[in-house]
Design an enzyme around this catalytic site. Structure first.
Site, PDB file in Angstrom:
ATOM      1  N   LYS A 170       0.852  -1.193   0.000  1.00  0.00           N
ATOM      2  CA  LYS A 170       0.000   0.000   0.000  1.00  0.00           C
ATOM      3  C   LYS A 170       0.879   1.231   0.000  1.00  0.00           C
ATOM      4  O   LYS A 170       1.537   1.546   0.990  1.00  0.00           O
ATOM      5  CB  LYS A 170      -0.894   0.034   1.241  1.00  0.00           C
ATOM      6  CG  LYS A 170      -1.915   1.147   1.153  1.00  0.00           C
ATOM      7  CD  LYS A 170      -2.439   1.622   2.478  1.00  0.00           C
ATOM      8  CE  LYS A 170      -1.555   2.635   3.149  1.00  0.00           C
ATOM      9  NZ  LYS A 170      -1.389   3.905   2.413  1.00  0.00           N
ATOM     10  N   GLY A 221       7.670   5.048   7.846  1.00  0.00           N
ATOM     11  CA  GLY A 221       6.804   6.211   8.045  1.00  0.00           C
ATOM     12  C   GLY A 221       7.047   6.807   9.409  1.00  0.00           C
ATOM     13  O   GLY A 221       8.129   6.639   9.985  1.00  0.00           O
ATOM     14  N   SER A 222       6.044   7.492   9.933  1.00  0.00           N
ATOM     15  CA  SER A 222       6.248   8.238  11.175  1.00  0.00           C
ATOM     16  C   SER A 222       6.165   7.334  12.406  1.00  0.00           C
ATOM     17  O   SER A 222       5.550   6.261  12.364  1.00  0.00           O
ATOM     18  CB  SER A 222       5.197   9.340  11.270  1.00  0.00           C
ATOM     19  OG  SER A 222       3.925   8.743  11.358  1.00  0.00           O
ATOM     20  N   THR A 223       6.740   7.806  13.497  1.00  0.00           N
ATOM     21  CA  THR A 223       6.726   7.031  14.738  1.00  0.00           C
ATOM     22  C   THR A 223       5.303   6.801  15.268  1.00  0.00           C
ATOM     23  O   THR A 223       4.971   5.669  15.625  1.00  0.00           O
ATOM     24  CB  THR A 223       7.633   7.718  15.789  1.00  0.00           C
ATOM     25  OG1 THR A 223       8.976   7.725  15.269  1.00  0.00           O
ATOM     26  CG2 THR A 223       7.620   6.981  17.115  1.00  0.00           C
ATOM     27  N   THR A 225       2.508   6.475  13.671  1.00  0.00           N
ATOM     28  CA  THR A 225       1.850   5.423  12.873  1.00  0.00           C
ATOM     29  C   THR A 225       2.491   4.069  13.176  1.00  0.00           C
ATOM     30  O   THR A 225       1.791   3.055  13.297  1.00  0.00           O
ATOM     31  CB  THR A 225       1.950   5.746  11.364  1.00  0.00           C
ATOM     32  OG1 THR A 225       1.416   7.039  11.133  1.00  0.00           O
ATOM     33  CG2 THR A 225       1.186   4.744  10.532  1.00  0.00           C
ATOM     34  N   GLY A 226       3.803   4.046  13.338  1.00  0.00           N
ATOM     35  CA  GLY A 226       4.489   2.796  13.689  1.00  0.00           C
ATOM     36  C   GLY A 226       3.969   2.221  14.997  1.00  0.00           C
ATOM     37  O   GLY A 226       3.785   1.008  15.131  1.00  0.00           O
ATOM     38  N   GLU A 243      10.644   1.162  10.251  1.00  0.00           N
ATOM     39  CA  GLU A 243      11.627   2.205   9.905  1.00  0.00           C
ATOM     40  C   GLU A 243      10.924   3.542  10.103  1.00  0.00           C
ATOM     41  O   GLU A 243      10.164   3.980   9.242  1.00  0.00           O
ATOM     42  CB  GLU A 243      12.059   2.060   8.439  1.00  0.00           C
ATOM     43  CG  GLU A 243      12.801   0.782   8.137  1.00  0.00           C
ATOM     44  CD  GLU A 243      14.233   0.772   8.653  1.00  0.00           C
ATOM     45  OE1 GLU A 243      14.640   1.745   9.317  1.00  0.00           O
ATOM     46  OE2 GLU A 243      14.926  -0.224   8.387  1.00  0.00           O
ATOM     47  N   CYS A 277      14.396  10.411   5.768  1.00  0.00           N
ATOM     48  CA  CYS A 277      14.360   9.955   7.164  1.00  0.00           C
ATOM     49  C   CYS A 277      15.706  10.166   7.839  1.00  0.00           C
ATOM     50  O   CYS A 277      15.777  10.673   8.943  1.00  0.00           O
ATOM     51  CB  CYS A 277      13.948   8.497   7.219  1.00  0.00           C
ATOM     52  SG  CYS A 277      14.965   7.445   6.191  1.00  0.00           S
ATOM     53  N   GLU A 374      11.409  16.509  14.696  1.00  0.00           N
ATOM     54  CA  GLU A 374      11.824  16.229  13.310  1.00  0.00           C
ATOM     55  C   GLU A 374      11.104  17.207  12.381  1.00  0.00           C
ATOM     56  O   GLU A 374       9.892  17.168  12.245  1.00  0.00           O
ATOM     57  CB  GLU A 374      11.442  14.792  12.935  1.00  0.00           C
ATOM     58  CG  GLU A 374      11.887  14.418  11.546  1.00  0.00           C
ATOM     59  CD  GLU A 374      11.346  13.067  11.085  1.00  0.00           C
ATOM     60  OE1 GLU A 374      10.206  12.703  11.434  1.00  0.00           O
ATOM     61  OE2 GLU A 374      12.073  12.392  10.335  1.00  0.00           O
TER      62      GLU A 374
HETATM   63  P1  NAD Z   1       2.965   8.438   7.882  1.00  0.00           P
HETATM   64  O1  NAD Z   1       3.229   7.597   9.078  1.00  0.00           O
HETATM   65  O2  NAD Z   1       1.995   9.528   7.993  1.00  0.00           O
HETATM   66  O3  NAD Z   1       2.459   7.536   6.654  1.00  0.00           O
HETATM   67  C1  NAD Z   1       3.207   6.448   6.158  1.00  0.00           C
HETATM   68  C2  NAD Z   1       2.261   5.415   5.593  1.00  0.00           C
HETATM   69  O4  NAD Z   1       1.457   4.882   6.650  1.00  0.00           O
HETATM   70  C3  NAD Z   1       1.295   5.922   4.528  1.00  0.00           C
HETATM   71  O5  NAD Z   1       1.184   4.932   3.523  1.00  0.00           O
HETATM   72  C4  NAD Z   1      -0.007   6.057   5.304  1.00  0.00           C
HETATM   73  O6  NAD Z   1      -1.163   5.919   4.502  1.00  0.00           O
HETATM   74  C5  NAD Z   1       0.086   4.878   6.254  1.00  0.00           C
HETATM   75  N1  NAD Z   1      -0.743   4.987   7.460  1.00  0.00           N
HETATM   76  C6  NAD Z   1      -1.280   6.093   8.027  1.00  0.00           C
HETATM   77  N2  NAD Z   1      -1.976   5.755   9.143  1.00  0.00           N
HETATM   78  C7  NAD Z   1      -1.862   4.414   9.280  1.00  0.00           C
HETATM   79  C8  NAD Z   1      -2.321   3.464  10.255  1.00  0.00           C
HETATM   80  N3  NAD Z   1      -3.056   3.842  11.296  1.00  0.00           N
HETATM   81  N4  NAD Z   1      -1.988   2.187  10.099  1.00  0.00           N
HETATM   82  C9  NAD Z   1      -1.224   1.777   9.067  1.00  0.00           C
HETATM   83  N5  NAD Z   1      -0.766   2.617   8.110  1.00  0.00           N
HETATM   84  C10 NAD Z   1      -1.068   3.920   8.216  1.00  0.00           C
HETATM   85  O7  NAD Z   1       4.393   8.957   7.427  1.00  0.00           O
HETATM   86  P2  NAD Z   1       4.721   9.954   6.237  1.00  0.00           P
HETATM   87  O8  NAD Z   1       4.302  11.328   6.664  1.00  0.00           O
HETATM   88  O9  NAD Z   1       4.221   9.381   4.967  1.00  0.00           O
HETATM   89  O10 NAD Z   1       6.317   9.857   6.200  1.00  0.00           O
HETATM   90  C11 NAD Z   1       7.138  10.732   6.907  1.00  0.00           C
HETATM   91  C12 NAD Z   1       7.760  10.020   8.095  1.00  0.00           C
HETATM   92  O11 NAD Z   1       8.377   8.819   7.668  1.00  0.00           O
HETATM   93  C13 NAD Z   1       8.868  10.827   8.731  1.00  0.00           C
HETATM   94  O12 NAD Z   1       8.759  10.762  10.126  1.00  0.00           O
HETATM   95  C14 NAD Z   1      10.139  10.111   8.288  1.00  0.00           C
HETATM   96  O13 NAD Z   1      11.244  10.285   9.131  1.00  0.00           O
HETATM   97  C15 NAD Z   1       9.679   8.709   8.215  1.00  0.00           C
HETATM   98  N6  NAD Z   1      10.538   7.919   7.323  1.00  0.00           N
HETATM   99  C16 NAD Z   1      11.349   6.989   7.871  1.00  0.00           C
HETATM  100  C17 NAD Z   1      12.219   6.269   7.064  1.00  0.00           C
HETATM  101  C18 NAD Z   1      13.145   5.221   7.638  1.00  0.00           C
HETATM  102  O14 NAD Z   1      13.710   4.452   6.879  1.00  0.00           O
HETATM  103  N7  NAD Z   1      13.319   5.153   8.932  1.00  0.00           N
HETATM  104  C19 NAD Z   1      12.216   6.486   5.692  1.00  0.00           C
HETATM  105  C20 NAD Z   1      11.357   7.446   5.162  1.00  0.00           C
HETATM  106  C21 NAD Z   1      10.511   8.149   6.006  1.00  0.00           C
END
Ligand code: NAD
Length: 470
Positions: A170, A221-223, A225-226, A243, A277, A374
């Site tokens: 996704k 993605g973001s912490t 959401t993780g 990540e 990131c 961040e």
């Molecule tokens: P985000 O967490 O908002 O979204 C990432 C993904 O998660 C999207 O596909 C989104 O639709 C999905 N998502 C949203 N809510 C969800 C849920 N409840 N359950 C499951 N999936 C869900 O992050 P973003 O704004 O797209 O990305 C930016 C962040 O990602 C920054 O904090 C950045 O540091 C981090 N990032 C980390 C790395 C790494 O390798 N550590 C790499 C790139 C980005």
């Protein structure tokens, strides 16, 4: 360019049955495409297709899987121009960077293709043999962000396939189009159902995290959401690689050659308009060189050509979305109100597009939001220190720990200090350099698990100990 807007489930193109959403070009704010999200029933179809495909895919030979991954890399290369154009239009980055992203996707696919899955022999005697094999997990769910959308999709999918898993992915709802094209290309090579793509935002991502038919989630993605994913994953004890966000510190040691490192600092702090990131997000500089560093970085920032990534000569694109732009504006305003000095940039460019020029902020300290949070955008706070231990302490006083760096002409001393940094990767005289063969992952709230290298591949496997009494 005809853009595919359909998902791919079991080798078939299908239109999402849930809500429509627009994909915007951040340079023009125009709608690039209107897509439809997957319904929960369609997600179930995708998971069932991946489960069905897994029955035979898990027994495909290493040679077959290697050959197919190379064929996928060939297809990405053959479609590089189209993929790069899609990335620029929906993500915003300048064309040269989108081309580099496509090149990275090819390199990572070929690297994954060449990896071998080890069998570890623990004991081998006349009466007994014990070995550890690595079996695929089943269905892997991949959830990706909007900053490096194509490359991160490959980071997730290529090793998952190499290890014998099937995939439901996704993409971010903000940048889904490149991934739709990628999965279309993959399906020209792979058996139906081995890789499927569904569209949507948090609701579909959340449903994937809870899905009983998915055995692992690889998430970038973001912490916050993780953390949600980790909670949902408990339902069937999904394996996780998370990540997450970072707030990487860089420390310049006294007596560094500033003229020699300024460009490297700029490139790694502002990579992808700072939306990386493991970009350098806080720079610690000794009193004795503070003014020189600020001046050198300001000069480089002011030489950038900010504009539409499709236009020739553009070196610096827009922020990808309005939410992220607002966050950058908010943090810069907060810094100004707390006495920080903006040396260049510092405000959104007037007019259409989410443009924010590269910005250097001086006279900032830990405790200000622009340092502690961040920013994930084109702003670098430069913080003064007077002794190196104090700089290390400030660098480590963060809840996240993705990367960090130390810059110096004395490499041995720099390494000693780099090893004190609380982060998954510590660079000396570099930053944000991720490579297919070097394990990469975070510590603390930046997540856990690694990608890349053999350690990354093994995260897509389950060890099985075979204990044979001869
Ligand atoms: P985000 O967490 O908002 O979204 C990432 C993904 O998660 C999207 O596909 C989104 O639709 C999905 N998502 C949203 N809510 C969800 C849920 N409840 N359950 C499951 N999936 C869900 O992050 P973003 O704004 O797209 O990305 C930016 C962040 O990602 C920054 O904090 C950045 O540091 C981090 N990032 C980390 C790395 C790494 O390798 N550590 C790499 C790139 C980005």
């Amino acid at each position: 360019m005809t853009t595919n807007l359909d998902m791919l489930i079991k080798g078939e193109k299908v239109t999402g049955q849930a809500a429509a959403f627009d994909v915007l070009n951040p340079a023009t704010e125009e709608v690039v495409a209107s897509c439809h999200a997957a319904s929960e029933a369609q997600l179930n179809d995708a998971v069932s297709a991946a489960q069905e495909a897994f029955k035979s895919w898990q027994y495909s030979t290493d040679d077959d899987r290697k050959a197919m991954l190379h064929q996928i890399a060939d297809k990405i290369e053959a479609n590089a121009a189209e993929l790069a154009e899609i990335v620029v239009k929906e993500q915003g980055k300048p064309m040269f960077l989108a081309q580099a992203e496509v090149g990275g996707a090819v390199a990572w696919t070929r690297y994954a293709a060449e990896l071998d899955i080890p069998v570890e022999v623990i004991e081998d005697t006349d009466t007994k043999r014990i070995e550890v094999q690595h079996k695929p997990l089943g269905v892997v769910g991949s959830i990706t962000p909007w900053n490096w959308p194509l490359m991160i999709a490959i980071w997730h999918i290529a090793p998952a396939l190499r290890a014998g898993n099937t995939v439901v992915c996704k993409p971010s709802e903000l940048t889904p189009l490149n991934t739709l094209k990628l999965i279309e290309l993959m399906n020209e090579v792979l058996p139906a159902g081995v890789v499927n793509v569904v569209l949507g935002g948090g609701e579909i991502g959340g449903a994937m995290s809870e899905h009983q038919g998915i055995n692992k989630i690889i998430f970038t993605g973001s912490t916050p959401t993780g953390q949600k994913i980790m909670r949902s994953a408990a339902s069937n004890l999904k394996r996780l690689t998370l990540e997450l966000g970072g707030n990487d510190a860089g420390i310049i040691l006294p007596d560094s050659n500033i003229a020699a490192i300024a460009e490297g600092i700029f490139q790694t702090a502002f990579l992808n308009m700072g939306q990386t990131c493991a970009a350098l997000k806080r720079l610690y500089v000794h009193d004795s060189q503070y003014d020189e560093v600020c001046q050198a970085l300001t000069t480089i920032c002011e030489a950038q050509s900010v504009g539409n990534g499709l236009h020739e000569g553009t070196t610096f694109g827009p922020v990808q979305n309005v939410m992220q732009l607002n966050k950058v504006v908010e943090l810069v305003e907060d810094a100004k109100q707390n006495g920080a000095k903006v040396l260049c940039g510092g405000a959104k460019t007037e007019g259409v597009g989410y443009f924010f020029p590269p910005t250097i902020i001086a006279d900032v300290t830990n405790g200000m939001r622009i340092v502690d949070e961040e920013q994930f955008g084109p702003v670098l706070p430069v913080i003064r220190y007077s002794d190196v231990d104090q700089a290390v302490e400030m660098a480590n006083s963060s809840s996240v720990g993705l990367g960090g760096s130390v810059w110096s002409t004395d490499v041995a001393k720099a390494q000693q200090i780099a090893q004190k940094l609380e982060c998954g990767t510590a660079w000396v005289n570099g930053h944000a350099e991720v490579l297919p063969h070097a394990p990469f992952g975070g510590c603390k709230m930046s997540g856990f698990g690694v990608e890349f290298g053999q350690a990354g591949l093994l995260e897509y496997t389950q060890p099985q100990t075979i204990n044979i009494n001869k």
